[in-house]
Write a protein that holds these residues in place. Sequence first.
Motif, PDB file in Angstrom:
ATOM      1  N   THR A 219       0.923  -1.104  -0.160  1.00  0.00           N
ATOM      2  CA  THR A 219       0.020  -0.216  -0.037  1.00  0.00           C
ATOM      3  C   THR A 219       0.840   1.129  -0.085  1.00  0.00           C
ATOM      4  OG1 THR A 219      -0.334   0.145   2.500  1.00  0.00           O
ATOM      5  CG2 THR A 219      -1.824  -1.065   1.245  1.00  0.00           C
ATOM      6  N   VAL A 220       0.346   2.310  -0.737  1.00  0.00           N
ATOM      7  CA  VAL A 220       1.026   3.531  -0.777  1.00  0.00           C
ATOM      8  C   VAL A 220       0.658   4.335   0.485  1.00  0.00           C
ATOM      9  CG1 VAL A 220       1.376   5.730  -2.163  1.00  0.00           C
ATOM     10  CG2 VAL A 220       0.971   3.391  -3.172  1.00  0.00           C
ATOM     11  N   GLU A 221       1.726   5.143   1.163  1.00  0.00           N
ATOM     12  CA  GLU A 221       1.453   6.219   2.259  1.00  0.00           C
ATOM     13  C   GLU A 221       1.876   7.572   1.849  1.00  0.00           C
ATOM     14  OE1 GLU A 221       3.535   4.748   5.726  1.00  0.00           O
ATOM     15  OE2 GLU A 221       2.635   2.518   5.634  1.00  0.00           O
ATOM     16  N   ILE A 222       2.210   7.750   0.494  1.00  0.00           N
ATOM     17  CA  ILE A 222       2.397   9.077   0.105  1.00  0.00           C
ATOM     18  C   ILE A 222       1.174   9.975   0.263  1.00  0.00           C
ATOM     19  CG2 ILE A 222       3.420  10.312  -1.771  1.00  0.00           C
ATOM     20  CD1 ILE A 222       5.001   7.812  -2.624  1.00  0.00           C
TER      21      ILE A 222
ATOM     22  N   GLN B 248      -6.998   0.480   0.080  1.00  0.00           N
ATOM     23  CA  GLN B 248      -5.729  -0.072  -0.909  1.00  0.00           C
ATOM     24  C   GLN B 248      -5.346  -1.557  -0.872  1.00  0.00           C
ATOM     25  OE1 GLN B 248      -2.315   2.367  -1.448  1.00  0.00           O
ATOM     26  NE2 GLN B 248      -3.148   3.651   0.060  1.00  0.00           N
ATOM     27  N   LEU B 249      -5.453  -2.153   0.348  1.00  0.00           N
ATOM     28  CA  LEU B 249      -4.995  -3.248   0.587  1.00  0.00           C
ATOM     29  C   LEU B 249      -5.906  -4.450  -0.092  1.00  0.00           C
ATOM     30  CD1 LEU B 249      -2.923  -4.873   2.386  1.00  0.00           C
ATOM     31  CD2 LEU B 249      -4.918  -5.618   3.717  1.00  0.00           C
ATOM     32  N   HIS B 250      -5.057  -5.476  -0.994  1.00  0.00           N
ATOM     33  CA  HIS B 250      -5.870  -6.305  -1.769  1.00  0.00           C
ATOM     34  C   HIS B 250      -5.092  -7.567  -2.015  1.00  0.00           C
ATOM     35  CE1 HIS B 250      -4.224  -3.977  -4.883  1.00  0.00           C
ATOM     36  NE2 HIS B 250      -4.210  -5.012  -5.757  1.00  0.00           N
ATOM     37  N   LEU B 251      -5.637  -8.499  -2.489  1.00  0.00           N
ATOM     38  CA  LEU B 251      -4.956  -9.944  -2.968  1.00  0.00           C
ATOM     39  C   LEU B 251      -4.819  -9.951  -4.487  1.00  0.00           C
ATOM     40  CD1 LEU B 251      -6.427 -12.368  -0.451  1.00  0.00           C
ATOM     41  CD2 LEU B 251      -4.434 -11.247  -0.116  1.00  0.00           C
ATOM     42  N   GLU B 252      -3.698 -10.540  -4.859  1.00  0.00           N
ATOM     43  CA  GLU B 252      -3.139 -10.579  -6.287  1.00  0.00           C
ATOM     44  C   GLU B 252      -3.123 -12.434  -6.407  1.00  0.00           C
ATOM     45  OE1 GLU B 252       0.140  -9.238  -9.495  1.00  0.00           O
ATOM     46  OE2 GLU B 252       0.477  -9.369  -7.302  1.00  0.00           O
TER      47      GLU B 252
END
Length: 429
Positions: free
Chosen positions: A309-312, A320-324
Amino acid sequence: MTTGTAFVATCDLAAQVRGRAIPAARLARTLATGVGWVPADLALTCFGHLADDNPFGSTGDLRLLPDPAAGVDIPADGDVPGVRLHLANQTGMDGAPWPGCPRGFLTAALRDLRESTGLEIRAAFEHEFMLDGPDDEAPFSFQRLRAAEPFGTDLVALLESAGLEPECWLPEYGPGQFEITLRPASALVAADRAVVLRELVRDLARRRGRHATFVPMADPGGVGNGVHVHFSLCDQDGTPVMYDAAAPGRLSAVAAKFAAGVLRHAAALVAVTAPNPVSYLRLTPHRWSAGGVFLAERNREALLRITPTVEIGGARPAPQLHLEYRAADATANPWLVLGVLVRAGLAGLAEDEPARVWPESATEADLAGEPALPDSLTRALAALEKDEVARGWFPPELLDAFLAVRRAELAEVAELSPAELCRKVADVY
């Protein structure tokens, strides 16, 4: 659109888009009543032959009933006229769902997920493919990107005009290899977009004097083309439910149980998500495809990867969190791919045992005890037939046709070398 033609289409078990064209002026009527179709069409192999051992024979009639929300316009381009492409459900003559319809398979899985858990799926399909032509440029380089022009800019514009919401277009690692990603969408829309994307890429390549192939392996010793399926769970208000800051991998209990179902039935799943003999030249360790049946943080050898996940800029991790899921390719029907992932996740939720999360720091030695995927389509099909739970996800007509098609394709390529196999399949996809 009142002139020209419209194409009413389904995507079959060989991931081929087939259907019938009509005068565009008749589209309104066709949206209501559909066009004729035949059950045996589901038993066509990727090579265009009817599988002999199929459950349909010469009898039966169906309708391809277009979904009004699943149409895209492909604009005219020089001497090539425009066309409207409409994805359709296969139904009985009375409009009732037909058990053999792959799109109906996904629709039913999503309905059962929603009704039994209150959850929805959002997904995105990440496609890799190869474009022919001179390609001496370095991987990921600006020069490779520019060498593909005007194809790249035209493709992004075409996808935007068709409403597919392109997110990223990039030169990839392998010779002539590129990747295109779309923004996440509701599950059925995401799968529909995956079906349409492949056709738009190949159609545009032809119009630009190029050739594009999504073949899983163009060369036995080369780089593979995958279809990575990104997915997340949310409740019916759209609130994400996969994130738990205190849990391993920051994966919530419901997400870890969903993942456990995918891992538990992985050998059967891969028969559906990687259903061509050439798929198994790609699904080997150290190819960054799926080196083992495990769930891990940010590990591209994992069958299921927890993405970063991006914290910028103060971005929040929960949405944002997900599985691929990494063991799919473009020889697979996107509706079936997402449908079996949903079914496996539902099984995991019912079994109520979360998957183990391997940290990013896990070494190859740490992961040595994790199971491997089947090493051939023959073994994957055997795993599917052996898995009583997975078999139960399919209506008999759909499963019987699927197995018949896969076995017919295996028989057709049985005498080919790996290099010959890659070339033959590359011509199809």
